[in-house]
Design a protein around this motif. Structure first.
Motif, PDB file in Angstrom:
ATOM      1  N   GLU A 204       0.846  -1.189   0.000  1.00 41.12           N
ATOM      2  CA  GLU A 204       0.000   0.000   0.000  1.00 41.12           C
ATOM      3  C   GLU A 204       0.887   1.246   0.000  1.00 41.12           C
ATOM      4  O   GLU A 204       1.959   1.234   0.629  1.00 41.12           O
ATOM      5  N   PRO A 205       0.475   2.318  -0.656  1.00 45.01           N
ATOM      6  CA  PRO A 205      -0.726   2.480  -1.482  1.00 45.01           C
ATOM      7  C   PRO A 205      -0.525   2.020  -2.917  1.00 45.01           C
ATOM      8  O   PRO A 205      -1.442   2.096  -3.724  1.00 45.01           O
ATOM      9  N   ILE A 206       0.683   1.541  -3.245  1.00 46.11           N
ATOM     10  CA  ILE A 206       0.996   1.049  -4.589  1.00 46.11           C
ATOM     11  C   ILE A 206       1.526  -0.367  -4.440  1.00 46.11           C
ATOM     12  O   ILE A 206       2.333  -0.639  -3.545  1.00 46.11           O
ATOM     13  N   LYS A 207       1.105  -1.259  -5.283  1.00 44.10           N
ATOM     14  CA  LYS A 207       1.650  -2.617  -5.273  1.00 44.10           C
ATOM     15  C   LYS A 207       2.844  -2.674  -6.212  1.00 44.10           C
ATOM     16  O   LYS A 207       2.760  -2.267  -7.368  1.00 44.10           O
ATOM     17  N   GLY A 208       3.957  -3.163  -5.702  1.00 45.88           N
ATOM     18  CA  GLY A 208       5.135  -3.277  -6.548  1.00 45.88           C
ATOM     19  C   GLY A 208       6.369  -3.652  -5.749  1.00 45.88           C
ATOM     20  O   GLY A 208       6.350  -3.719  -4.509  1.00 45.88           O
ATOM     21  N   ARG A 209       7.433  -3.919  -6.478  1.00 46.76           N
ATOM     22  CA  ARG A 209       8.711  -4.219  -5.832  1.00 46.76           C
ATOM     23  C   ARG A 209       9.273  -2.943  -5.209  1.00 46.76           C
ATOM     24  O   ARG A 209       9.356  -1.912  -5.858  1.00 46.76           O
ATOM     25  N   ALA A 210       9.669  -3.034  -3.970  1.00 44.72           N
ATOM     26  CA  ALA A 210      10.190  -1.850  -3.284  1.00 44.72           C
ATOM     27  C   ALA A 210      11.678  -1.691  -3.552  1.00 44.72           C
ATOM     28  O   ALA A 210      12.387  -2.647  -3.871  1.00 44.72           O
ATOM     29  N   ASP A 211      12.149  -0.445  -3.444  1.00 48.65           N
ATOM     30  CA  ASP A 211      13.576  -0.162  -3.503  1.00 48.65           C
ATOM     31  C   ASP A 211      14.192  -0.692  -2.213  1.00 48.65           C
ATOM     32  O   ASP A 211      13.967  -0.150  -1.133  1.00 48.65           O
TER      33      ASP A 211
ATOM     34  N   LYS B  52      13.281   0.929  -9.202  1.00 49.20           N
ATOM     35  CA  LYS B  52      13.336   1.474 -10.560  1.00 49.20           C
ATOM     36  C   LYS B  52      14.026   0.539 -11.546  1.00 49.20           C
ATOM     37  O   LYS B  52      14.182   0.874 -12.724  1.00 49.20           O
ATOM     38  N   LEU B  53      14.454  -0.631 -11.086  1.00 46.03           N
ATOM     39  CA  LEU B  53      14.961  -1.645 -12.011  1.00 46.03           C
ATOM     40  C   LEU B  53      13.772  -2.347 -12.664  1.00 46.03           C
ATOM     41  O   LEU B  53      12.851  -2.790 -11.962  1.00 46.03           O
ATOM     42  N   PRO B  54      13.751  -2.475 -13.979  1.00 45.98           N
ATOM     43  CA  PRO B  54      12.597  -3.115 -14.636  1.00 45.98           C
ATOM     44  C   PRO B  54      12.469  -4.594 -14.318  1.00 45.98           C
ATOM     45  O   PRO B  54      11.386  -5.167 -14.434  1.00 45.98           O
ATOM     46  N   LEU B  55      13.566  -5.228 -13.920  1.00 49.74           N
ATOM     47  CA  LEU B  55      13.557  -6.635 -13.529  1.00 49.74           C
ATOM     48  C   LEU B  55      14.166  -6.747 -12.130  1.00 49.74           C
ATOM     49  O   LEU B  55      15.163  -6.099 -11.830  1.00 49.74           O
ATOM     50  N   SER B  56      13.569  -7.563 -11.292  1.00 50.26           N
ATOM     51  CA  SER B  56      14.120  -7.741  -9.952  1.00 50.26           C
ATOM     52  C   SER B  56      15.336  -8.662 -10.011  1.00 50.26           C
ATOM     53  O   SER B  56      15.489  -9.473 -10.940  1.00 50.26           O
ATOM     54  N   LYS B  57      16.174  -8.555  -9.002  1.00 47.33           N
ATOM     55  CA  LYS B  57      17.365  -9.404  -8.940  1.00 47.33           C
ATOM     56  C   LYS B  57      16.998 -10.865  -8.728  1.00 47.33           C
ATOM     57  O   LYS B  57      17.785 -11.758  -9.028  1.00 47.33           O
ATOM     58  N   ALA B  58      15.799 -11.101  -8.209  1.00 52.70           N
ATOM     59  CA  ALA B  58      15.360 -12.473  -7.972  1.00 52.70           C
ATOM     60  C   ALA B  58      14.853 -13.147  -9.255  1.00 52.70           C
ATOM     61  O   ALA B  58      14.725 -14.372  -9.290  1.00 52.70           O
ATOM     62  N   GLU B  59      14.576 -12.358 -10.288  1.00 52.79           N
ATOM     63  CA  GLU B  59      14.071 -12.911 -11.547  1.00 52.79           C
ATOM     64  C   GLU B  59      15.247 -13.331 -12.430  1.00 52.79           C
ATOM     65  O   GLU B  59      15.895 -12.507 -13.053  1.00 52.79           O
ATOM     66  N   GLN B  60      15.507 -14.615 -12.454  1.00 50.89           N
ATOM     67  CA  GLN B  60      16.607 -15.164 -13.239  1.00 50.89           C
ATOM     68  C   GLN B  60      16.155 -15.318 -14.695  1.00 50.89           C
ATOM     69  O   GLN B  60      15.295 -16.143 -15.002  1.00 50.89           O
ATOM     70  N   ILE B  61      16.765 -14.533 -15.568  1.00 53.99           N
ATOM     71  CA  ILE B  61      16.290 -14.459 -16.958  1.00 53.99           C
ATOM     72  C   ILE B  61      16.793 -15.633 -17.794  1.00 53.99           C
ATOM     73  O   ILE B  61      17.976 -15.957 -17.793  1.00 53.99           O
ATOM     74  N   LYS B  62      15.842 -16.227 -18.532  1.00 52.35           N
ATOM     75  CA  LYS B  62      16.168 -17.350 -19.412  1.00 52.35           C
ATOM     76  C   LYS B  62      16.041 -16.973 -20.878  1.00 52.35           C
ATOM     77  O   LYS B  62      16.809 -17.447 -21.712  1.00 52.35           O
ATOM     78  N   GLU B  63      15.068 -16.081 -21.231  1.00 52.90           N
ATOM     79  CA  GLU B  63      14.812 -15.814 -22.647  1.00 52.90           C
ATOM     80  C   GLU B  63      14.267 -14.406 -22.875  1.00 52.90           C
ATOM     81  O   GLU B  63      13.490 -13.882 -22.070  1.00 52.90           O
ATOM     82  N   PHE B  64      14.703 -13.811 -23.969  1.00 53.72           N
ATOM     83  CA  PHE B  64      14.106 -12.591 -24.511  1.00 53.72           C
ATOM     84  C   PHE B  64      13.437 -12.945 -25.834  1.00 53.72           C
ATOM     85  O   PHE B  64      14.057 -13.571 -26.692  1.00 53.72           O
ATOM     86  N   ASP B  65      12.196 -12.529 -26.000  1.00 54.07           N
ATOM     87  CA  ASP B  65      11.488 -12.739 -27.269  1.00 54.07           C
ATOM     88  C   ASP B  65      11.133 -11.364 -27.833  1.00 54.07           C
ATOM     89  O   ASP B  65      10.154 -10.737 -27.425  1.00 54.07           O
TER      90      ASP B  65
END
Length: 295
Positions: A71-78, A166-179
């Motif tokens: 609250e008041p915004i849902k999202g990944r925090a800094d 302000k990072l578009p991807l979190s550090k916990a998101e392990q990237i496998k593919e870009f399409d």
């Protein structure tokens, strides 16, 4: 001549006496006693709640060692800013005063209340007015009033959108593919990039150098913070171009390219957030260093 010699001996003895006195005199340094505000630790809490008298509260919750804003915004925090707010548990004060006159310190009508919660147990820090001499701020905690830096309440009073990562991807998101195949510049190549333990592969008809691809990924996606982030109401009538990113655990993240110039705006669908980038870095994010193979 004899008198002059005696005078010199006397002066020498005086100098030696003063030097010995100064050498043996204990060094006295005035030390101001410091009082620890709390004995709590930064890792003790899983919920942070910030309350204000005239605006909605801000609530954070820890999720797998990472902080999310509820609250008041849902999202990944800094993460850094949340830790800065919580670090009040480790501060100290030169003053420890009784709390028998809260109005004197502006604590009867506080500007900010910070509540740190763990398994239902709540620790409350209440911020009052500023001391006119030291410019430090009065804080009420467990029946005592302290004087601490105003930086803690300033951090807690930051506008909620500025506390979003302000990072578009979190550090916990392990990237496998870009399409990128739906973007017009890559439609003919149907560009897809796959990552496996830092080794990249492209679909047929596309080639690149591993070091250039690693540099692109690190610069454009891992370390690239947006200039700003905002909640955005998507107009579904507009046919935005989009691309997908998939993670190792199978999650699909879709970005819509809302704008390219004078700045790049990317809308992350699952978060409902619009990320603002400079046009140059935005261009780089959607244009990896891929070239057609030479015949």
């Amino acid at each position: 001549m004899k008198n002059r010699w005696l005078i010199n001996i006397f002066l020498l003895l005086v100098v030696l006496s003063i030097s010995l006195f100064l050498f043996l005199k204990p060094t006295q340094t005035k030390q101001t006693k410091q009082f620890e505000v709390s004995t709590l630790s930064l890792g003790d809490f899983d919920v942070v709640k910030i309350e204000f008298p005239s605006r909605a509260p801000v609530i954070f919750k820890k999720n797998n060692d990472n902080w999310d804003m509820l609250e008041p915004i849902k999202g990944r925090a800094d993460q850094f800013l949340v830790q800065k707010i919580i670090s009040i548990v480790a501060t100290s004060s030169s003053e420890k005063l009784p709390s028998n006159d809260l109005a004197k310190y502006g604590l009867d009508k506080p500007a900010v209340k910070l509540k740190l919660i763990h398994k239902g147990l709540e620790e409350e820090f209440v911020f009052g007015t500023y001391n006119s001499v030291t410019e430090d701020q009065y804080l009420l905690f467990k029946g005592n009033v302290y004087l601490i830096s105003g930086a803690y309440s300033e951090a807690a009073s930051t506008q909620p959108i500025e506390l979003i990562d302000k990072l578009p991807l979190s550090k916990a998101e392990q990237i496998k593919e870009f399409d990128f195949s739906r973007l017009e510049q890559w439609q003919s190549k149907h560009l897809k990039l796959t990552r496996n333990k830092d080794e990249w592969k492209a679909n047929e008809g596309n080639s690149f150098k591993q070091d250039e691809m690693a540099e692109w990924f690190d610069m454009a996606w891992v370390k690239n913070q947006a200039r700003s982030v905002e909640k955005f109401s998507l107009d579904l009538r507009v046919p935005y171009k989009s691309f997908d990113i998939r993670t190792v655990d199978g999650k699909k993240i879709t970005f819509l390219r809302v704008q390219e110039s004078p700045e790049t705006q990317l809308f992350r669908v699952d978060e409902g957030l619009l990320y603002h980038f400079g046009s140059d870095i935005g261009f780089t994010m959607m244009n990896p260093p891929v070239e057609k193979p030479k015949n």
